[in-house]
Design a protein around this motif. Structure first.
Motif, PDB file in Angstrom:
ATOM      1  N   THR A  94       0.799  -1.224   0.000  1.00 42.31           N
ATOM      2  CA  THR A  94       0.000   0.000   0.000  1.00 42.31           C
ATOM      3  C   THR A  94       0.835   1.278   0.000  1.00 42.31           C
ATOM      4  O   THR A  94       0.362   2.309  -0.460  1.00 42.31           O
ATOM      5  N   VAL A  95       2.061   1.230   0.525  1.00 45.32           N
ATOM      6  CA  VAL A  95       2.935   2.416   0.516  1.00 45.32           C
ATOM      7  C   VAL A  95       4.345   1.995   0.087  1.00 45.32           C
ATOM      8  O   VAL A  95       5.305   2.145   0.839  1.00 45.32           O
ATOM      9  N   PRO A  96       4.481   1.483  -1.129  1.00 52.37           N
ATOM     10  CA  PRO A  96       5.784   0.974  -1.575  1.00 52.37           C
ATOM     11  C   PRO A  96       6.903   2.012  -1.557  1.00 52.37           C
ATOM     12  O   PRO A  96       8.074   1.662  -1.395  1.00 52.37           O
ATOM     13  N   ASP A  97       6.562   3.305  -1.716  1.00 53.55           N
ATOM     14  CA  ASP A  97       7.591   4.340  -1.722  1.00 53.55           C
ATOM     15  C   ASP A  97       8.241   4.521  -0.356  1.00 53.55           C
ATOM     16  O   ASP A  97       9.356   5.051  -0.261  1.00 53.55           O
ATOM     17  N   SER A  98       7.538   4.129   0.703  1.00 51.76           N
ATOM     18  CA  SER A  98       8.067   4.265   2.064  1.00 51.76           C
ATOM     19  C   SER A  98       8.610   2.953   2.614  1.00 51.76           C
ATOM     20  O   SER A  98       8.966   2.869   3.791  1.00 51.76           O
ATOM     21  N   TYR A  99       8.633   1.940   1.780  1.00 53.80           N
ATOM     22  CA  TYR A  99       9.007   0.595   2.199  1.00 53.80           C
ATOM     23  C   TYR A  99      10.405   0.273   1.695  1.00 53.80           C
ATOM     24  O   TYR A  99      10.752   0.703   0.598  1.00 53.80           O
ATOM     25  N   PRO A 100      11.215  -0.465   2.474  1.00 52.40           N
ATOM     26  CA  PRO A 100      11.017  -1.050   3.805  1.00 52.40           C
ATOM     27  C   PRO A 100      10.793   0.014   4.886  1.00 52.40           C
ATOM     28  O   PRO A 100      11.131   1.170   4.698  1.00 52.40           O
ATOM     29  N   LEU A 101      10.256  -0.419   6.017  1.00 52.86           N
ATOM     30  CA  LEU A 101       9.850   0.497   7.073  1.00 52.86           C
ATOM     31  C   LEU A 101      10.906   0.671   8.156  1.00 52.86           C
ATOM     32  O   LEU A 101      11.611  -0.275   8.502  1.00 52.86           O
ATOM     33  N   THR A 102      10.982   1.888   8.686  1.00 54.76           N
ATOM     34  CA  THR A 102      11.780   2.111   9.882  1.00 54.76           C
ATOM     35  C   THR A 102      11.015   1.567  11.084  1.00 54.76           C
ATOM     36  O   THR A 102       9.814   1.271  10.984  1.00 54.76           O
ATOM     37  N   LEU A 103      11.676   1.458  12.213  1.00 49.26           N
ATOM     38  CA  LEU A 103      11.008   0.965  13.415  1.00 49.26           C
ATOM     39  C   LEU A 103       9.844   1.872  13.793  1.00 49.26           C
ATOM     40  O   LEU A 103       8.766   1.396  14.166  1.00 49.26           O
ATOM     41  N   ASN A 104      10.037   3.186  13.668  1.00 51.37           N
ATOM     42  CA  ASN A 104       8.970   4.113  14.032  1.00 51.37           C
ATOM     43  C   ASN A 104       7.776   3.993  13.089  1.00 51.37           C
ATOM     44  O   ASN A 104       6.620   3.993  13.528  1.00 51.37           O
TER      45      ASN A 104
END
Length: 232
Positions: A31-41
């Motif tokens: 759903t949010v590939p531009d922000s993926y992979p994710l930070t812990l926060n």
């Protein structure tokens, strides 16, 4: 029982927090590939969001970090190197050993709890577009009939609750499901706008009727040498 990199063993492997962390990574990858992979926060915010989650959770960083430490050696999550901030991505489909469609259904069940096949089809729209409810049911049945040599069933079809027409499905990644704790579905919308219950059945029927009408119109237009509506 130890999780292999080829197939998930018998259920009762993940805790509720681990399932939420894994499901959130699976969701955000699509759903949010531009922000993926994710930070812990970012992962923490996704786990605690107030929409598309059942039950709602109020996790802290320590709980999410502990879950990640458990999921990584199981092959379900990977830490991505690069940059100052550690980022995390899931490896669920390969680690569990299921096709893409089955992984999508498992991820959604981990995030939103037991759902009917109709609900799953609508709620997976942003993840994967299933052709119809029968397709969803087919993959669910494969997960339910998963042979013991591959780790056994990963979902279960729950008994029909009073006042409902459709049975719901639940995942088994956290162990056996207590059906007495899985409340009945209702014909309503959640605060996040997701459609549930008998409303889903009506929508599914309308979708099928619209699809059939579209096919009929296209066939008639072809016979008359006309362009279908909406096309030049």
């Amino acid at each position: 029982m130890t999780l292999s990199t080829h197939a998930l063993p018998q259920p009762s492997t993940l805790s509720a927090v681990e399932a939420r962390v894994l499901g959130t990574l699976m969701e955000k990858a699509r759903t949010v590939p531009d922000s993926y992979p994710l930070t812990l926060n970012s992962l923490l915010l996704g786990c605690n969001q107030k929409t598309s989650r059942e039950p709602l959770m109020e996790l802290d960083e320590a709980q999410v970090a502990t879950a990640l430490d458990t999921l990584k050696p199981l092959g379900l999550v990977r830490e991505v190197s690069g940059g100052r901030t550690a980022r995390y991505e899931h490896n669920a489909q390969r680690a569990i050993g299921v096709p893409e469609q089955s992984a999508v259904l498992l991820g959604l069940l981990m995030l939103r709890g037991p759902q009917t096949a109709g609900e799953l089809r609508l709620n997976t729209e942003r993840w994967y577009k299933f052709a119809d409810i029968s397709s969803v049911e087919g993959f669910l049945e494969e997960l339910q009939e998963r042979p013991a040599e591959k780790g056994g069933p990963l979902v279960i079809k729950l008994a029909r609750t009073p006042g409902t027409r459709e049975q719901r499905w639940a995942h088994l990644l956290c162990g056996p499901v207590d059906e007495t704790q899985a409340g009945p579905i209702t014909a309503a919308r959640t605060p996040g706008g997701e459609v549930t219950g008998n409303t889903v059945e009506r929508l599914a029927q309308l979708e099928a009727e619209v699809a059939q009408l579209r096919v009929t119109v296209q066939r008639l237009c072809a016979e008359l040498g006309m362009s279908p509506p909406g096309q030049p």
